[in-house]
Motif scaffolding. Structure first.
Motif, mmCIF file in Angstrom:
data_model
loop_
_atom_site.group_PDB
_atom_site.id
_atom_site.type_symbol
_atom_site.label_atom_id
_atom_site.label_comp_id
_atom_site.label_asym_id
_atom_site.label_seq_id
_atom_site.Cartn_x
_atom_site.Cartn_y
_atom_site.Cartn_z
ATOM 1 N N UNK A 60 1.009 -1.178 -0.068
ATOM 2 C CA UNK A 60 -0.058 -0.029 -0.340
ATOM 3 C C UNK A 60 0.697 1.164 0.025
ATOM 4 N N UNK A 61 0.549 2.079 -0.861
ATOM 5 C CA UNK A 61 1.351 3.091 -1.018
ATOM 6 C C UNK A 61 0.982 4.528 0.013
ATOM 7 N N UNK A 62 1.676 5.238 0.191
ATOM 8 C CA UNK A 62 1.361 6.422 1.231
ATOM 9 C C UNK A 62 1.920 7.646 1.051
ATOM 10 N N UNK A 63 1.128 8.766 1.041
ATOM 11 C CA UNK A 63 1.995 10.073 1.047
ATOM 12 C C UNK A 63 1.091 11.027 1.999
ATOM 13 N N UNK A 64 1.690 12.030 2.535
ATOM 14 C CA UNK A 64 1.051 13.064 3.006
ATOM 15 C C UNK A 64 1.231 14.721 2.428
ATOM 16 N N UNK A 65 0.144 14.959 1.700
ATOM 17 C CA UNK A 65 0.342 15.925 0.893
ATOM 18 C C UNK A 65 -0.017 17.255 1.788
ATOM 19 N N UNK A 66 1.028 18.257 1.686
ATOM 20 C CA UNK A 66 1.339 19.394 2.667
ATOM 21 C C UNK A 66 0.089 20.507 2.278
ATOM 22 N N UNK A 67 -0.666 20.950 2.922
ATOM 23 C CA UNK A 67 -1.667 21.993 2.566
ATOM 24 C C UNK A 67 -0.942 23.271 2.567
ATOM 25 N N UNK A 68 -1.596 24.392 1.750
ATOM 26 C CA UNK A 68 -1.011 25.674 1.922
ATOM 27 C C UNK A 68 -1.200 26.388 3.171
ATOM 28 N N UNK A 69 -0.510 27.342 3.472
ATOM 29 C CA UNK A 69 -0.650 28.281 4.609
ATOM 30 C C UNK A 69 -0.746 27.717 6.063
ATOM 31 N N UNK A 70 0.130 26.354 6.049
ATOM 32 C CA UNK A 70 0.175 25.560 7.248
ATOM 33 C C UNK A 70 -1.215 25.089 7.665
ATOM 34 N N UNK A 71 -2.195 24.867 6.925
ATOM 35 C CA UNK A 71 -3.375 24.348 7.227
ATOM 36 C C UNK A 71 -3.462 22.849 7.654
ATOM 37 N N UNK A 72 -2.295 22.101 7.446
ATOM 38 C CA UNK A 72 -2.151 20.737 7.801
ATOM 39 C C UNK A 72 -1.871 19.567 6.546
ATOM 40 N N UNK A 73 -2.237 18.743 6.628
ATOM 41 C CA UNK A 73 -1.863 17.538 5.820
ATOM 42 C C UNK A 73 -3.184 16.500 5.421
ATOM 43 N N UNK A 74 -2.815 15.901 4.106
ATOM 44 C CA UNK A 74 -3.925 15.081 3.843
ATOM 45 C C UNK A 74 -3.184 13.841 3.514
ATOM 46 N N UNK A 75 -3.365 12.663 4.376
ATOM 47 C CA UNK A 75 -2.753 11.559 4.225
ATOM 48 C C UNK A 75 -3.454 10.668 3.526
ATOM 49 N N UNK A 76 -3.016 10.067 2.248
ATOM 50 C CA UNK A 76 -3.683 9.300 1.491
ATOM 51 C C UNK A 76 -2.991 8.076 1.290
ATOM 52 N N UNK A 77 -3.859 6.860 1.353
ATOM 53 C CA UNK A 77 -3.158 5.563 1.006
ATOM 54 C C UNK A 77 -3.823 5.110 -0.350
ATOM 55 N N UNK A 78 -2.907 4.494 -1.055
ATOM 56 C CA UNK A 78 -3.304 4.193 -2.297
ATOM 57 C C UNK A 78 -2.923 2.581 -2.851
ATOM 58 N N UNK A 79 -3.731 1.978 -3.141
ATOM 59 C CA UNK A 79 -3.390 0.611 -3.539
ATOM 60 C C UNK A 79 -2.256 0.305 -4.498
ATOM 61 N N UNK A 80 -1.445 -0.669 -4.457
ATOM 62 C CA UNK A 80 -0.229 -0.808 -5.646
ATOM 63 C C UNK A 80 -1.042 -1.714 -6.532
ATOM 64 N N UNK A 81 -1.087 -1.114 -7.820
ATOM 65 C CA UNK A 81 -1.918 -1.733 -8.706
ATOM 66 C C UNK A 81 -1.225 -2.374 -9.929
#
Length: 288
Positions: free
Chosen positions: A211-232
């Motif tokens: 399972x792939x994962x990454x945490x996208x950094x939101x603008x202006x220090x609003x936090x993160x979106x952590x996403x889990x992605x299947x390996x296809x």
């Protein structure tokens, strides 16, 4: 002293740390020719020249958010994160198959282990820092509740496999340059990169899903979106096919927010004792 400084910085708002980090990212870029050339070369070769300005800023943010991620309380850190598609991992955990999380140096990758550990036990592969002064800081930050560290050696690999056999989760940075004998040369963004074979080996031995994962950094220090992605993709049969398939998956993940990849990382270096690929054999080797 360093631990104290990080703890003091961790009390500051994330928005402030990101703002300072963005400015410092530009200062380092303008002041260091070697840093500037490496970042530009890697970014341009990967096909993302239009993201240069943002990549400089995001690189600085990635450094200045570390005191917050490492030293703030887990509760405060995770309040900044939104998680998407955790059900992918939960299904594998419920089935007792184990899970292999693959997280490249993309976005705020340091927060992902904490997010996973808040839901289940995680054993993460860990390479100790070269400088002893950093050891207490990094090991204390990463070795939190439900988060176990496995050293990057044979004993650590056994620890990872045992966790998978118990149906637990493990985490790896598949774009981290391995040591001699732990990888092979395959393309990464069209250029030979010494790539670890361990993720595919563990998957083949355990049957655990990737399972792939990454945490996208939101603008202006609003936090993160952590996403889990299947390996296809299809891993294939040979080590070359398997590592190339994982590199392709990493490329696709990075394409989602290319400015947030750490392009200054020396991904294409030749580790000590490793023979350079034919195309670059004449080039000077870079120390790991």
């Amino acid at each position: 002293m360093l631990v104290t400084l990080f703890r003091l910085l961790s009390t500051l708002p994330l928005s402030f740390l990101h703002a300072i980090g963005s400015a410092c990212g530009w200062l380092v870029y303008l002041a260091s020719a070697s840093y500037r050339n490496k970042l530009k070369d890697n970014l341009f070769r990967a096909g993302y020249p239009n993201h240069l300005s943002q990549a400089i800023s995001e690189s600085g943010k990635s450094m200045f958010e570390l005191p917050f991620i490492w030293c703030a309380s887990p509760q405060r850190v995770l309040r900044t994160a939104t998680i998407e598609n955790w059900e992918l991992a939960q299904a594998a955990l419920d089935a007792k198959t184990g899970v292999i999380f693959l997280t490249p140096h993309l976005g705020c990758f340091e927060i992902i282990a904490q997010a996973i550990a808040a839901k289940t036990s995680l054993t993460a592969l860990y390479r100790p820092p070269r400088k002893d002064a950093l050891k207490p800081l990094i090991e204390g930050a990463r070795g939190r509740h439900n988060l176990l560290l496995a050293p990057a050696n044979l004993a650590g690999v056994r620890t990872l496999f045992k966790a998978l056999k118990k149906g637990q989760a493990i985490g790896l940075l598949p774009d981290q340059v391995p040591q001699n004998g732990e990888g092979i040369w395959v393309d990464f963004f069209g250029r030979p990169a010494y790539t670890m074979t361990l993720p595919a080996k563990l998957q083949q031995m355990s049957g655990a899903p990737l399972i792939l994962s990454y945490a996208e950094r939101l603008p202006f220090g609003r936090g993160y979106v952590i996403r889990f992605v299947p390996f296809e993709g299809n891993l294939g049969d040979t080590p070359e096919q398997q590592t190339l398939a994982i590199n392709r998956a990493m490329e696709q993940l990075i394409a989602r927010c290319p400015a947030q990849y750490i392009w200054s990382y020396n991904r294409y270096k030749t580790p000590p004792g490793v023979e350079a690929p034919p195309a670059t054999a004449a080039a000077t080797k870079v120390d790991a």
